[in-house]
Enzyme design. Structure first.
Site, PDB file in Angstrom:
ATOM      1  N   HIS A 116       4.944 -11.416   3.736  1.00  0.00           N
ATOM      2  CA  HIS A 116       3.816 -11.410   2.800  1.00  0.00           C
ATOM      3  C   HIS A 116       2.802 -12.444   3.284  1.00  0.00           C
ATOM      4  CE1 HIS A 116       1.625 -10.660  -0.788  1.00  0.00           C
ATOM      5  NE2 HIS A 116       1.816 -11.848  -1.300  1.00  0.00           N
ATOM      6  N   LYS A 164      -1.948 -11.636   7.732  1.00  0.00           N
ATOM      7  CA  LYS A 164      -3.085 -12.038   6.900  1.00  0.00           C
ATOM      8  C   LYS A 164      -3.979 -13.067   7.581  1.00  0.00           C
ATOM      9  CE  LYS A 164      -1.232 -10.696   2.406  1.00  0.00           C
ATOM     10  NZ  LYS A 164       0.085 -10.138   2.707  1.00  0.00           N
TER      11      LYS A 164
END
Lengths: 363, 85
Positions: free
Chosen positions: A257, A287
């Site tokens: 994540h 990310k």
């Protein structure tokens, strides 16, 4: 961005090259918020890449599940500004169907002529992952031969960023997952769509198979609103591995994540150490380069995970220039790394304590 | 009302307790503060005193806000900066 003077934050991972005029006629654009436009373009690309006849019964009977964190924020922001700031008490007649959270799924089904089970999934930062997990279960159960699934988000608007600024989690320079000089997350936008197809059907037509979807695990922390829970995050990974019929030692790579916040870095790496013990997989976050596109991010990262498996290359964690060794994971700083691995996970953990994990195998 | 009294009101409201239970020495974490209580309190302070507090949830020291007295000093410093502008 219009009305940028309302915003302090100077960085967002915007898809600046995305020009709707390249993809839609003026008439087609009218009912489409940016998040739905992106979903349609991604869906067209995915269907075209699958090389299946777009007029075939399988496509006609396919459903569309799209993860969306918030919905048509450009439509909402523009309309509210017009009403409350400009005092023009009239908005575009298609404002409601533009901004509804199911617009992406509905518009993809309309543009591609797909008439199967179709809806949006809203689980904030895990929406795209939940959407793919649900579509996977539908195909695996035999309910559909093919599903189109993924996520879409386009919320780089002043109203959205002001709200994120209020949470005090936005990065001051850039997104640096698992790096000691991390300063928070960077909002992004985009869409990714995957074609999930029954294995035998795909083999029979000679389809290019990038990866095999093998498992899905999801649960809820039922605890803190914004902080992930180590035990539940680990349990979600274990559920996905078990659903895939795999063992933790089979997993060679985890697409984390990896939001770039201190909290996520600590909790996610501790959960990974707990699940994998002595057989730690490589871990990286996408990310650092793509930002956090909320409802879309899990779908973007699922694509990256599948491609990593196909190419046997683990993508690096961008901007991780001071690797935080205390986390006890190999977060692949610097450059992409060739690796030999047969299975991988993609993690998503949402505000509201909703965890979703996909397990992929090498095709 | 003094700055301290206003801050006690804000902290009391945040915790759902009587403001008179608190003084400058009250430790916020011991009093029950969790992560979201900090950002909610900072917002309440900014609204009450019309100031901006530079705080990032990513920093572990919570803007140096450990006690009620820390909040008083933080707010008074921001009010002084505002006066100097």
């Amino acid at each position: 961005m219009e009305r940028a003077d309302y915003v302090t934050c100077r960085i967002a991972a915007q898809a600046l090259d995305f020009d709707p005029e390249e993809h839609f006629t003026a008439k087609q654009t009218v009912p489409l918020d940016r998040f739905a436009q992106m979903a349609i373009v991604a869906a067209r690309e995915a269907l075209s890449d699958s090389q299946i006849d777009p007029q075939s019964d399988v496509v006609r009977q396919a459903g569309v599940i799209v993860g969306v964190g918030v919905g048509g924020m450009h439509t909402l922001d523009d309309a509210y500004y017009r009403v409350y700031h400009d005092d023009i008490r009239r908005v575009h007649p298609l404002s409601v169907p533009r901004l509804m959270a199911n617009a992406a799924a509905s518009q993809v089904s309309m543009h591609l002529g797909m008439r199967g089970l179709t809806y949006s999934v809203a689980s904030a930062c895990a929406s795209g992952t939940h959407a793919i997990g649900q579509a996977f279960q539908i195909v695996r159960s035999g309910m559909a031969t093919m599903m189109l699934c993924g996520g879409a988000e386009a919320c780089i608007t002043p109203g959205t960023i002001v709200a994120w600024e209020a949470l005090r989690v936005l990065a001051t320079d850039t997104c640096r997952p698992f790096s000691k000089n991390r300063s928070g997350l960077v909002l992004g936008e985009g869409a990714a769509m995957l074609v999930l197809e029954d294995w035998d059907h795909a083999m029979a037509r000679g389809a290019t198979i990038y990866a095999e979807m093998r498992g899905f695990g999801g649960n809820a922390d039922a605890g803190d609103l914004t902080s992930p829970d180590q035990d539940n995050v680990a349990a979600a990974m274990a559920l996905a591995i078990s659903d895939a019929g795999l063992h933790p030692s089979d997993i060679g790579y985890v697409n984390a994540h990896g939001t770039g916040t201190t909290m996520n870095d600590r909790v996610e790496s501790a959960a990974i150490r707990a699940i994998f013990g002595d057989t730690l997989p490589l871990v990286s976050s996408s990310k650092g380069v793509l930002g956090h596109s909320l409802g879309a991010t899990g779908a973007l990262e699922a694509v990256i995970t599948a491609m990593a498996l196909r190419d046997q290359i683990v993508p690096p964690t961008a901007n991780c220039d001071q690797p935080d060794d205390e986390l006890g994971i190999d977060m692949v700083p610097g450059a992409a790394r060739p690796a030999s691995f047969s299975a991988a996970l993609s993690n998503s953990f949402a505000f509201g304590g909703l965890n979703a994990v996909l397990a992929f195998g090498r095709a | 009302m003094s700055t301290l009294e206003k801050i006690k009101q804000i902290v009391g409201k945040q915790l759902g307790r009587d403001p008179e239970e608190f003084d400058e020495g009250t430790d916020l974490a011991e009093a029950g503060y969790e992560s979201l209580d900090v950002i909610e309190t900072i917002f309440a302070l900014e609204e009450e005193f019309d100031i901006s507090i530079n705080f990032q949830a990513n920093d572990s020291d919570a803007a140096g806000m450990k006690t009620v007295g820390d909040i008083v000093r933080l707010v008074e410093a921001e009010i002084a900066k505002k006066g100097a502008r």
